[in-house]
Design a protein around this motif. Structure first.
Motif, PDB file in Angstrom:
ATOM      1  N   SER A  19       0.807  -1.219   0.000  1.00  0.00           N
ATOM      2  CA  SER A  19       0.000   0.000   0.000  1.00  0.00           C
ATOM      3  C   SER A  19       0.842   1.272   0.000  1.00  0.00           C
ATOM      4  O   SER A  19       0.302   2.368  -0.162  1.00  0.00           O
ATOM      5  CB  SER A  19      -0.945   0.015   1.197  1.00  0.00           C
ATOM      6  OG  SER A  19      -0.205   0.004   2.400  1.00  0.00           O
ATOM      7  N   PRO A  21       2.861   2.820  -2.238  1.00  0.00           N
ATOM      8  CA  PRO A  21       2.693   3.760  -3.355  1.00  0.00           C
ATOM      9  C   PRO A  21       1.389   4.556  -3.287  1.00  0.00           C
ATOM     10  O   PRO A  21       1.346   5.735  -3.624  1.00  0.00           O
ATOM     11  CB  PRO A  21       2.713   2.868  -4.600  1.00  0.00           C
ATOM     12  CG  PRO A  21       3.423   1.631  -4.178  1.00  0.00           C
ATOM     13  CD  PRO A  21       3.110   1.461  -2.724  1.00  0.00           C
ATOM     14  N   PHE A  22       0.332   3.911  -2.819  1.00  0.00           N
ATOM     15  CA  PHE A  22      -0.958   4.596  -2.717  1.00  0.00           C
ATOM     16  C   PHE A  22      -0.946   5.612  -1.579  1.00  0.00           C
ATOM     17  O   PHE A  22      -1.454   6.719  -1.709  1.00  0.00           O
ATOM     18  CB  PHE A  22      -2.087   3.585  -2.521  1.00  0.00           C
ATOM     19  CG  PHE A  22      -2.201   2.601  -3.642  1.00  0.00           C
ATOM     20  CD1 PHE A  22      -2.740   2.974  -4.856  1.00  0.00           C
ATOM     21  CD2 PHE A  22      -1.743   1.304  -3.483  1.00  0.00           C
ATOM     22  CE1 PHE A  22      -2.830   2.075  -5.896  1.00  0.00           C
ATOM     23  CE2 PHE A  22      -1.831   0.394  -4.522  1.00  0.00           C
ATOM     24  CZ  PHE A  22      -2.377   0.782  -5.729  1.00  0.00           C
ATOM     25  N   ALA A  24       1.737   7.076  -0.270  1.00  0.00           N
ATOM     26  CA  ALA A  24       2.680   8.152  -0.570  1.00  0.00           C
ATOM     27  C   ALA A  24       2.065   9.177  -1.527  1.00  0.00           C
ATOM     28  O   ALA A  24       2.375  10.367  -1.452  1.00  0.00           O
ATOM     29  CB  ALA A  24       3.957   7.580  -1.165  1.00  0.00           C
ATOM     30  N   ALA A  25       1.214   8.740  -2.432  1.00  0.00           N
ATOM     31  CA  ALA A  25       0.619   9.642  -3.421  1.00  0.00           C
ATOM     32  C   ALA A  25      -0.728  10.200  -2.977  1.00  0.00           C
ATOM     33  O   ALA A  25      -1.318  11.008  -3.685  1.00  0.00           O
ATOM     34  CB  ALA A  25       0.447   8.908  -4.746  1.00  0.00           C
ATOM     35  N   PHE A  26      -1.213   9.802  -1.819  1.00  0.00           N
ATOM     36  CA  PHE A  26      -2.521  10.242  -1.362  1.00  0.00           C
ATOM     37  C   PHE A  26      -2.569  11.760  -1.245  1.00  0.00           C
ATOM     38  O   PHE A  26      -1.750  12.388  -0.594  1.00  0.00           O
ATOM     39  CB  PHE A  26      -2.862   9.606  -0.014  1.00  0.00           C
ATOM     40  CG  PHE A  26      -4.247   9.912   0.465  1.00  0.00           C
ATOM     41  CD1 PHE A  26      -5.340   9.296  -0.116  1.00  0.00           C
ATOM     42  CD2 PHE A  26      -4.463  10.840   1.463  1.00  0.00           C
ATOM     43  CE1 PHE A  26      -6.620   9.584   0.308  1.00  0.00           C
ATOM     44  CE2 PHE A  26      -5.733  11.138   1.891  1.00  0.00           C
ATOM     45  CZ  PHE A  26      -6.808  10.503   1.313  1.00  0.00           C
ATOM     46  N   ASN A  28      -1.965  13.900  -3.560  1.00  0.00           N
ATOM     47  CA  ASN A  28      -1.045  14.559  -4.480  1.00  0.00           C
ATOM     48  C   ASN A  28      -1.419  14.269  -5.923  1.00  0.00           C
ATOM     49  O   ASN A  28      -0.604  13.794  -6.698  1.00  0.00           O
ATOM     50  CB  ASN A  28       0.399  14.102  -4.228  1.00  0.00           C
ATOM     51  CG  ASN A  28       0.892  14.504  -2.863  1.00  0.00           C
ATOM     52  OD1 ASN A  28       0.513  15.542  -2.363  1.00  0.00           O
ATOM     53  ND2 ASN A  28       1.728  13.681  -2.262  1.00  0.00           N
ATOM     54  N   ALA A  29      -2.638  14.542  -6.280  1.00  0.00           N
ATOM     55  CA  ALA A  29      -3.080  14.296  -7.652  1.00  0.00           C
ATOM     56  C   ALA A  29      -2.307  15.198  -8.598  1.00  0.00           C
ATOM     57  O   ALA A  29      -1.908  16.305  -8.249  1.00  0.00           O
ATOM     58  CB  ALA A  29      -4.574  14.571  -7.787  1.00  0.00           C
ATOM     59  N   GLY A  30      -2.086  14.709  -9.790  1.00  0.00           N
ATOM     60  CA  GLY A  30      -1.388  15.501 -10.792  1.00  0.00           C
ATOM     61  C   GLY A  30      -2.188  16.737 -11.148  1.00  0.00           C
ATOM     62  O   GLY A  30      -3.394  16.814 -10.919  1.00  0.00           O
ATOM     63  N   SER A  31      -1.515  17.699 -11.700  1.00  0.00           N
ATOM     64  CA  SER A  31      -2.204  18.926 -12.075  1.00  0.00           C
ATOM     65  C   SER A  31      -3.074  18.686 -13.304  1.00  0.00           C
ATOM     66  O   SER A  31      -2.804  17.787 -14.100  1.00  0.00           O
ATOM     67  CB  SER A  31      -1.190  20.034 -12.367  1.00  0.00           C
ATOM     68  OG  SER A  31      -0.374  19.650 -13.440  1.00  0.00           O
TER      69      SER A  31
END
Length: 132
Positions: A19, A21-22, A24-26, A28-31
Motif C-alpha cells: 500500500s 505507493p498509494f 505516498a501519493a494520497f 497529491n493528484a497531478g495537475s
C-alpha cells in the motif's frame, strides 16, 4: 499458534509495502492539463462554438462520431446546435477553422487522459490529403 507473532508481523509489513505507493501519493493528484480554449479566427471576431464549453469538454467525441455517421452514412451536412444555429458538420472546416493549434488545443488534454486520437489519420496535420 506456532510463531503467530512473526506471521502477523510479516502480514503487516507486506500490507505496508503493497500500500506504500498509494499512501505516498494520497492527496497529491497531478495537475490538470493546460489547454488553450481561446478561439483564433482570421477576422478577429468572437465566434461561438458549436455547443457550450462544458458540453464540448465532456462530449466532443460523441458529437464528432455522430457527425461522421450523419455525413458519411446519411448524407446530412448541417448540424443544428442547441441554440438553433445551422453549422457545417466538418472537423476541418468547422472545428479546425477556429482551433488551429492541434498541440495546444487537442494534444495536451488527450495526452493527460491517455487517449489516442485517430482523427488525424484523415484530418488535419497528419493527413496526406489535408488542406494546406
Amino acid at each position: 499458534m506456532y510463531k503467530s507473532g512473526r506471521v502477523l508481523a510479516f502480514i503487516a509489513v507486506f500490507l505496508l509495502l503493497v500500500s506504500f505507493p498509494f499512501l505516498a501519493a494520497f492527496g497529491n493528484a497531478g495537475s490538470d492539463p493546460v489547454y488553450d480554449l481561446s478561439v483564433q479566427t482570421s477576422d478577429a471576431t468572437k465566434v461561438k462554438c458549436v455547443e457550450s464549453t462544458d458540453y464540448m469538454k465532456s462530449s466532443h467525441m460523441k458529437l464528432l462520431q455522430q457527425w461522421r455517421d450523419d455525413v458519411v452514412r446519411n448524407g446530412q451536412n448541417d448540424f443544428i446546435s442547441s441554440n438553433g444555429q445551422a453549422i457545417p458538420m466538418s472537423l476541418d472546416d468547422t472545428c479546425l477553422n477556429c482551433h488551429t493549434d492541434k498541440e495546444a488545443f487537442c494534444d495536451s488534454c488527450h495526452s493527460y487522459s491517455g487517449v489516442t486520437m485517430d482523427c488525424w489519420d484523415c484530418h488535419g496535420t497528419n493527413s496526406p490529403d489535408a488542406k494546406k
